[in-house]
Motif scaffolding. Structure first.
Motif, PDB file in Angstrom:
ATOM      1  N   ASP A  63       0.838  -1.194   0.000  1.00 53.25           N
ATOM      2  CA  ASP A  63       0.000   0.000   0.000  1.00 53.25           C
ATOM      3  C   ASP A  63       0.878   1.251   0.000  1.00 53.25           C
ATOM      4  O   ASP A  63       0.535   2.266   0.584  1.00 53.25           O
ATOM      5  CB  ASP A  63      -0.916  -0.026   1.241  1.00 53.25           C
ATOM      6  CG  ASP A  63      -2.034   0.993   1.138  1.00 53.25           C
ATOM      7  OD1 ASP A  63      -2.306   1.474   0.022  1.00 53.25           O
ATOM      8  OD2 ASP A  63      -2.624   1.322   2.176  1.00 53.25           O
ATOM      9  N   HIS A  86       4.620  -1.230  -4.739  1.00 52.98           N
ATOM     10  CA  HIS A  86       3.482  -2.131  -4.955  1.00 52.98           C
ATOM     11  C   HIS A  86       3.801  -3.126  -6.073  1.00 52.98           C
ATOM     12  O   HIS A  86       3.599  -4.332  -5.921  1.00 52.98           O
ATOM     13  CB  HIS A  86       2.224  -1.331  -5.302  1.00 52.98           C
ATOM     14  CG  HIS A  86       1.026  -2.194  -5.606  1.00 52.98           C
ATOM     15  ND1 HIS A  86       0.148  -2.592  -4.629  1.00 52.98           N
ATOM     16  CD2 HIS A  86       0.593  -2.765  -6.766  1.00 52.98           C
ATOM     17  CE1 HIS A  86      -0.786  -3.367  -5.183  1.00 52.98           C
ATOM     18  NE2 HIS A  86      -0.542  -3.485  -6.482  1.00 52.98           N
ATOM     19  N   THR A 143      -3.291  -4.242  -0.141  1.00 58.65           N
ATOM     20  CA  THR A 143      -3.843  -4.006  -1.490  1.00 58.65           C
ATOM     21  C   THR A 143      -3.140  -4.857  -2.550  1.00 58.65           C
ATOM     22  O   THR A 143      -2.929  -4.433  -3.680  1.00 58.65           O
ATOM     23  CB  THR A 143      -3.785  -2.511  -1.909  1.00 58.65           C
ATOM     24  OG1 THR A 143      -2.417  -2.138  -2.133  1.00 58.65           O
ATOM     25  CG2 THR A 143      -4.395  -1.599  -0.853  1.00 58.65           C
TER      26      THR A 143
END
Lengths: 272, 183
Positions: free
Chosen positions: A170, A176, A231
């Protein structure tokens, strides 16, 4: 010649001690699986010492490595006792060939960048945590005691690794993308963690170990929660052909052992 | 017959009491010897104050057994601590002894004595929270800076200079400090 003959005859006729049985106790092999996971992962993390991005992470990774090697010492010492052939923790760590190592293949995967190390760590911390929590009520009292001790340390390990995975996943687009790629690369190796074989079933039936399917379910749930917070997308399970826990390893373990075992191979029994 | 048996019984009781008293004296001497041993990483905290020495007992075979627990399985001081304990017991001349490792129940930071906690504070190391199990389950409560007393502090690393300590920093006085981890 003539003087030696009666001696030889007497020896042949005399009572002979039966050779020690070569049956390998299943518990010995199971303890190697646990101990080798801790040892190999600890050795890998130790490679970060002096190379981590900042001092705090250098200390963090070294501390986790130290805990893992401590767990490996207890597990391998116990394995040596169970085997009953006089091998101690050092013999088992430094004098076995790579095919005699029974760690899951994931543990021996190279460190990659910091993100890849963290991905590997989250997967294995969560696995060890679910396993140790259940092993703490093993019918084998000594194994239960080791697991109860290790579970406390492992909670700290997972807290460390999962908080980093969330920060990287995240984080920026770059961080990421890099941890997602690491996750894709390492994911196939996680299949092995939940694949039950005859030894796992035997241990579960005797109340020594939990059912691996239960560990796998709990692991999977925990990983989903962490990935969601980070995420990151959970990759799909894919077929996988190495089985480190049966001694069939990737090529990486041999190089690691060559370095780890060099001193004891060159100077057997050396101490300092 | 009856009185002879009673006498023999009484004599056995006296002998048992003597053996018991001798064992108690050995144990007391051994505790005194061990009470002086400081932790190699956290002097002047002693091994007894840290709760590392779990028990002393005299076994049926006359061997005095000392049980010690590692704080962390990989703590490099574990072997050294064992040597310290063996050395102190040998010097105390308490007869045959054996040092054994006790894994269960696992060592907990809850076992640090009040005197040990006071010494940690004097070293500017924040003592662990009172209940390790609660802290492990629910994360860490606010830690007070040992230098200025401010509650406005942050965790900089869960792992410090030894396995048992974490690194923190005070946002008020900006000084880094260490906190003993709950385990």
């Amino acid at each position: 010649m003539s003087a030696a003959a009666p001696d030889r005859g007497a020896r042949a006729a005399g009572p002979r001690e039966a050779p020690p049985p070569l049956v390998v106790p299943p518990l010995f092999r199971y303890l190697l699986r646990l101990g080798d996971l801790a040892l190999v992962l600890g050795q890998r993390l130790g490679e970060w010492v002096g190379h981590a991005p900042v001092l705090e992470e250098d200390l963090g990774l070294a501390n986790i490595a130290l805990d893992l090697i401590g767990q490996a010492r207890l597990l391998l010492a116990y394995a040596g006792e169970v085997e009953g052939r006089g091998r101690g923790e050092d013999d088992l760590a430094f004098s076995r060939q790579h095919a005699e190592y029974l760690n899951p293949t994931l543990a021996e995967q190279p460190n990659g960048d910091f993100g890849e190390t963290i991905v590997r760590q989250v997967m294995l911390d969560a696995f060890q945590l679910e396993l140790y929590e259940r092993l703490a009520s093993s019918r084998d009292e000594h194994l239960a005691a080791i697991a109860a001790k290790a579970v406390k340390e492992t909670r700290y390990h997972l807290r460390y690794s999962s908080s980093w995975l969330v920060r990287l996943g995240d984080g920026t687009a770059e961080s990421h993308a890099r941890v997602q790629a690491a996750l894709e690369r390492l994911w196939p190796y996680t299949v092995e963690l939940g694949v039950e074989d005859e030894l796992d079933r035997d241990m579960a039936e005797r109340g020594i170990a939990p059912r691996l399917a239960d560990v796998r379910t709990a692991w999977s749930k925990r990983i989903d929660e962490i990935l969601a917070e980070a995420t990151l997308e959970r990759p799909r399970d894919r077929p996988y052909t190495w089985f480190g826990k049966r001694g069939e390893h990737s090529e990486h373990l041999g190089y690691m052992l060559a370095e780890m075992q060099y001193l004891q191979r060159a100077y057997p029994g050396a101490q300092w | 017959m009856v009185s002879a048996a009673a006498e023999a019984g009484a004599a056995a009781e006296v002998r048992a009491a003597e053996v018991g008293a001798a064992a108690d004296a050995r144990i007391a001497t051994a505790w005194q010897a061990l009470a002086r041993l400081e932790d190699p990483e956290l002097p002047p905290l002693t091994l007894v104050e840290l709760g590392i020495v779990r028990f002393l007992k005299v076994r049926a075979d006359g061997v005095l057994e000392a049980g010690i627990s590692p704080t962390y399985t990989g703590c490099p001081a574990t072997d050294y601590i064992r040597q310290l304990v063996e050395g102190a017991l040998a010097e105390a001349r308490i007869g045959p002894f054996k040092v054994s490792q006790v894994l269960a129940p696992a060592w907990s930071s809850d076992w640090i004595t009040p005197a040990g906690r006071a010494k940690l504070e004097s070293l500017s190391v924040v003592p662990p929270e009172r209940s390790a199990s609660a802290a492990l389950a629910g994360g860490t409560a606010a830690v007070r800076c040992p230098r200025c007393g401010s509650g406005d502090t942050e965790l900089t690393s869960q792992f410090g200079s030894t396995p048992c300590k974490a690194l923190h920093r005070c946002r008020s006085c900006l000084e880094p400090f260490e906190c003993f981890k709950c385990i």
